[in-house]
Design an enzyme around this catalytic site. Structure first.
Site, PDB file in Angstrom:
ATOM      1  N   SER A 154      20.760  22.044  25.994  1.00 20.21           N
ATOM      2  CA  SER A 154      19.645  21.159  25.638  1.00 20.21           C
ATOM      3  C   SER A 154      19.289  21.289  24.165  1.00 20.21           C
ATOM      4  O   SER A 154      19.484  22.325  23.541  1.00 20.21           O
ATOM      5  CB  SER A 154      18.410  21.498  26.478  1.00 20.21           C
ATOM      6  OG  SER A 154      18.651  21.293  27.842  1.00 20.21           O
TER       7      SER A 154
HETATM    8  N1  SAH Z   1      19.473  24.997  30.533  1.00 20.56           N
HETATM    9  C1  SAH Z   1      20.807  24.542  30.183  1.00 20.56           C
HETATM   10  C2  SAH Z   1      20.924  23.049  30.379  1.00 20.56           C
HETATM   11  C3  SAH Z   1      22.295  22.670  30.813  1.00 20.56           C
HETATM   12  S1  SAH Z   1      22.490  20.974  31.250  1.00 20.56           S
HETATM   13  C4  SAH Z   1      21.178  24.893  28.760  1.00 20.56           C
HETATM   14  O1  SAH Z   1      20.290  24.901  27.878  1.00 20.56           O
HETATM   15  O2  SAH Z   1      22.343  25.155  28.501  1.00 20.56           O
HETATM   16  C5  SAH Z   1      21.928  20.944  32.927  1.00 20.56           C
HETATM   17  C6  SAH Z   1      22.625  21.864  33.893  1.00 20.56           C
HETATM   18  O3  SAH Z   1      22.137  21.565  35.201  1.00 20.56           O
HETATM   19  C7  SAH Z   1      24.148  21.708  33.959  1.00 20.56           C
HETATM   20  O4  SAH Z   1      24.748  22.949  33.738  1.00 20.56           O
HETATM   21  C8  SAH Z   1      24.400  21.194  35.377  1.00 20.56           C
HETATM   22  O5  SAH Z   1      25.614  21.655  35.934  1.00 20.56           O
HETATM   23  C9  SAH Z   1      23.199  21.750  36.123  1.00 20.56           C
HETATM   24  N2  SAH Z   1      22.863  21.070  37.371  1.00 20.56           N
HETATM   25  C10 SAH Z   1      22.934  19.735  37.665  1.00 20.56           C
HETATM   26  N3  SAH Z   1      22.541  19.501  38.927  1.00 20.56           N
HETATM   27  C11 SAH Z   1      22.202  20.720  39.459  1.00 20.56           C
HETATM   28  C12 SAH Z   1      21.709  21.143  40.734  1.00 20.56           C
HETATM   29  N4  SAH Z   1      21.496  20.291  41.742  1.00 20.56           N
HETATM   30  N5  SAH Z   1      21.462  22.470  40.921  1.00 20.56           N
HETATM   31  C13 SAH Z   1      21.665  23.365  39.920  1.00 20.56           C
HETATM   32  N6  SAH Z   1      22.139  23.014  38.695  1.00 20.56           N
HETATM   33  C14 SAH Z   1      22.391  21.711  38.470  1.00 20.56           C
END
Ligand code: SAH
Length: 213
Positions: A64
């Site tokens: 993010s």
């Molecule tokens: N906090 C992370 C954001 C990553 S993007 C960072 O700063 O790196 C969002 C993440 O949510 C992705 O890794 C994706 O695989 C995950 N995601 C999507 N749907 C999900 C779900 N139902 N349960 C858990 N994780 C999920």
């Protein structure tokens, strides 16, 4: 895995940008000022690590944008020892910010590749989440509820009911809600049945996906 004066200088500049954009929480700014974001990204993105931008990580996901991390974390109002649940571990950067604030952190990721990579990586940097979970964030984490805070870091087409029900009274859920574009939404649990809802600006996240299992 190096953190140099150059990186530290770039981080200070990033923090100045976040302040200019309206972030005021000193603890959040201090966390961002100390966490080496460049180490959470592929080396080819090193030069971009301290720009206020989201970037690709593995498995078609993104780390993010720093402003988004700061904004969401500020809304959570984390205090040391607070039990916090994160949905979407991804690179682990947001997880690290929560650890730095002294929270007891649980974080769920649905992509196995990212779960494995980040589970190995975070302890190497000294960030110890209480538990990283490979699973479906739509369900929350009933066994550890209630939580003081729940932060969703993927765009949710709707607000999953289990996340609201797993909030402690007084607890806060920070969740971007929407399909293409999401409205940052804060729910505060006032009592067993009452929730206060606040809406903030628009953000763009990768989608919160439902498990087909
Ligand atoms: N906090 C992370 C954001 C990553 S993007 C960072 O700063 O790196 C969002 C993440 O949510 C992705 O890794 C994706 O695989 C995950 N995601 C999507 N749907 C999900 C779900 N139902 N349960 C858990 N994780 C999920």
């Amino acid at each position: 895995m190096k953190d140099t004066f150059k990186h530290q200088g770039l981080r200070q500049k990033l923090v100045d940008i976040l302040i200019a954009k309206g972030i005021t929480d000193k603890n959040v700014l201090a966390a961002i000022n100390t966490i080496p974001r460049h180490l959470f990204m592929d080396s080819s993105f090193l030069d971009h690590a301290y720009q206020d931008k989201a970037f690709p990580i593995a498995a078609d996901q993104t780390i993010s944008q720093p402003y988004t991390v700061a904004f969401q974390t500020e809304l959570l109002q984390v205090k040391p020892k607070d039990k916090i649940l994160e949905i979407g571990t991804g690179s682990g950067y947001q997880t690290a910010v929560l650890c730095k604030l002294g929270a007891t952190v649980y974080s769920i990721e649905r992509q196995l590749e990212l779960f494995k990579k980040t589970s190995k990586f975070l302890p190497k940097l000294g960030f110890r989440a209480k538990q990283l979970i490979f699973g479906d964030g739509y369900k929350g984490l009933k066994t550890e509820a209630p939580f003081k805070g729940i932060i969703v870091t993927a765009g949710a087409p709707f607000v999953p009911k289990p996340l609201l029900s797993q909030l402690a009274i007084g607890g806060r859920l920070v969740i971007p809600v929407g399909d293409e574009v999401q409205t940052m939404t804060l729910f505060i649990r006032k009592s067993e049945k009452e929730f206060e809802k606040h809406e903030f600006g628009e953000f763009r996240f990768v989608p919160l996906l439902e498990d087909k299992n």
